[in-house]
Design a protein around this motif. Sequence first.
Motif, mmCIF file in Angstrom:
data_model
loop_
_atom_site.group_PDB
_atom_site.id
_atom_site.type_symbol
_atom_site.label_atom_id
_atom_site.label_comp_id
_atom_site.label_asym_id
_atom_site.label_seq_id
_atom_site.Cartn_x
_atom_site.Cartn_y
_atom_site.Cartn_z
ATOM 1 N N TYR A 177 40.595 44.966 45.089
ATOM 2 C CA TYR A 177 40.605 43.507 45.005
ATOM 3 C C TYR A 177 40.265 42.879 46.361
ATOM 4 C CZ TYR A 177 43.850 45.722 41.760
ATOM 5 O OH TYR A 177 44.456 46.607 40.903
ATOM 6 N N LYS A 178 39.229 43.401 46.988
ATOM 7 C CA LYS A 178 38.805 42.907 48.301
ATOM 8 C C LYS A 178 38.078 41.565 48.189
ATOM 9 C CE LYS A 178 39.907 46.661 50.748
ATOM 10 N NZ LYS A 178 40.769 46.676 51.953
ATOM 11 N N THR A 179 37.407 41.335 47.059
ATOM 12 C CA THR A 179 36.633 40.089 46.897
ATOM 13 C C THR A 179 37.100 39.263 45.719
ATOM 14 O OG1 THR A 179 34.918 41.019 45.435
ATOM 15 C CG2 THR A 179 34.617 41.307 47.815
ATOM 16 N N ILE A 180 37.744 39.878 44.738
ATOM 17 C CA ILE A 180 38.209 39.165 43.537
ATOM 18 C C ILE A 180 39.623 38.663 43.774
ATOM 19 C CG2 ILE A 180 38.686 39.326 41.071
ATOM 20 C CD1 ILE A 180 36.662 41.644 40.945
ATOM 21 N N GLY A 181 39.814 37.360 43.660
ATOM 22 C CA GLY A 181 41.135 36.783 43.872
ATOM 23 C C GLY A 181 41.286 35.484 43.124
ATOM 24 N N ILE A 182 42.355 34.785 43.394
ATOM 25 C CA ILE A 182 42.629 33.523 42.721
ATOM 26 C C ILE A 182 41.564 32.497 43.131
ATOM 27 C CG2 ILE A 182 44.288 31.636 42.455
ATOM 28 C CD1 ILE A 182 46.471 33.760 43.081
ATOM 29 N N GLY A 183 40.870 31.964 42.136
ATOM 30 C CA GLY A 183 39.805 31.001 42.399
ATOM 31 C C GLY A 183 38.413 31.593 42.326
ATOM 32 N N THR A 184 38.296 32.904 42.126
ATOM 33 C CA THR A 184 36.971 33.512 42.002
ATOM 34 C C THR A 184 36.258 32.962 40.777
ATOM 35 O OG1 THR A 184 37.624 35.571 43.104
ATOM 36 C CG2 THR A 184 35.727 35.674 41.622
#
Length: 407
Positions: free
Chosen positions: A212-219
């Motif tokens: 989860y290096k790039t996928i997060g809340i608000g993606t």
Amino acid sequence: MAKTIEEINEKIRQGKAVVVTAEEMIDIVREKGVEKAAKEVDVVTTGTFGIMCSSGIYFNIGHTKPKIKLGGGRVYLNGVPAYAAYAAVDLFLGANALPDDDPRNKYYPGDFEYGGGHVIEDLVSGKEIRITAQAYGTDCYPRKFLDAYITIHDLNEAVLFNIRNAYQNYNVAVNSSDKTIYTYLGMLKPRFGNANYSSAGQLSPLLNDPYYKTIGIGTRIFLGGGIGYVAWHGTQHNPNVERTERGIPKGGAGTLAVIGDLKQMSSEWLRGVSMKGYGVSLAVGIGVPIPILNEEIAFYTSVSDEDILAPVVDYATAYPNRESDVIAYVTYKELRSGEIELFGKKVPTSPLSSYFKARRIAEILKEWIKEGKFLLTSPSAPIPGVESGIKFKPFSGKEVLEEVEKR
């Protein structure tokens, strides 16, 4: 040199971004190496299309004349019950909802179950939906009954809100017993007669970003044919599982909660599903863009089906399953070949998800980005990962049984 999301977005605006699908990235890394691929590629697109039971919609039907308070009353959409405990005309409909009486009701042609997932598909298709409601009536909301037809265009708001989607890896289901059993992973023939699975493997979003290096809340994501967002980590999110050397979890791990405007979406990517012996659900299409910010992320997005192990679980004896119930591990390359080997026996495999549609989602998202219609977003906060310090307790069937016995 590392990139930023804003730098990538500027290249998208200028029409200069290099965008490839997760399938294409595999060959690029093999041919050019991780370092060169990280420099050349800006975005990798992923996709998945499969049954995602923890899905649903919330919507507002607008006020009637005279006004009615649906909250606390009983509401049905084509005979399927909706949850009416919010306010006057706010409703929630879950994909698994079934009519109170015969699940094979008159609103669905043919001998199939009809439920929440089918209502969602019909609504997105623009079809008329019959809404019937009974309320208790108040001084400010005097109306007690409602029987009308609505379409998605009549709704003030209609939002797809799914609390657990895009599972990061999952079980391969088999059946060791002497009888056929019916599960959410489909019909399982006796004596290891078949093996069913549900994942896009090398195209799957969270398998291309395992930590989860790039996928997060608000993606910002492709959701149901429209644009949606990651709202939170999904229920049963559990990153603290055993992983392979390249970080791929060897079983169900991360999940996403996602949200988006239902009015943008299409029934091509939101399909009601009926599963014999189980019930109804909703097949959902999701695509997540992964910005290639550095070599580490480029490496993760080069994952192939032969790198991904899935646990084989016997649903006749071991569900709810525990870690000890895994009887074997197989690769997605083996699963997609059409058969796996268990105990010296060739077992035919069948996907419950569509790799064809997952590939198409990744391609559509690639087209949107290259055309400048879709920009990337920086997460406002991360979803919990292995290094977060948050410990998630995995579901244990044994512990549930022990608790029941104590009572």
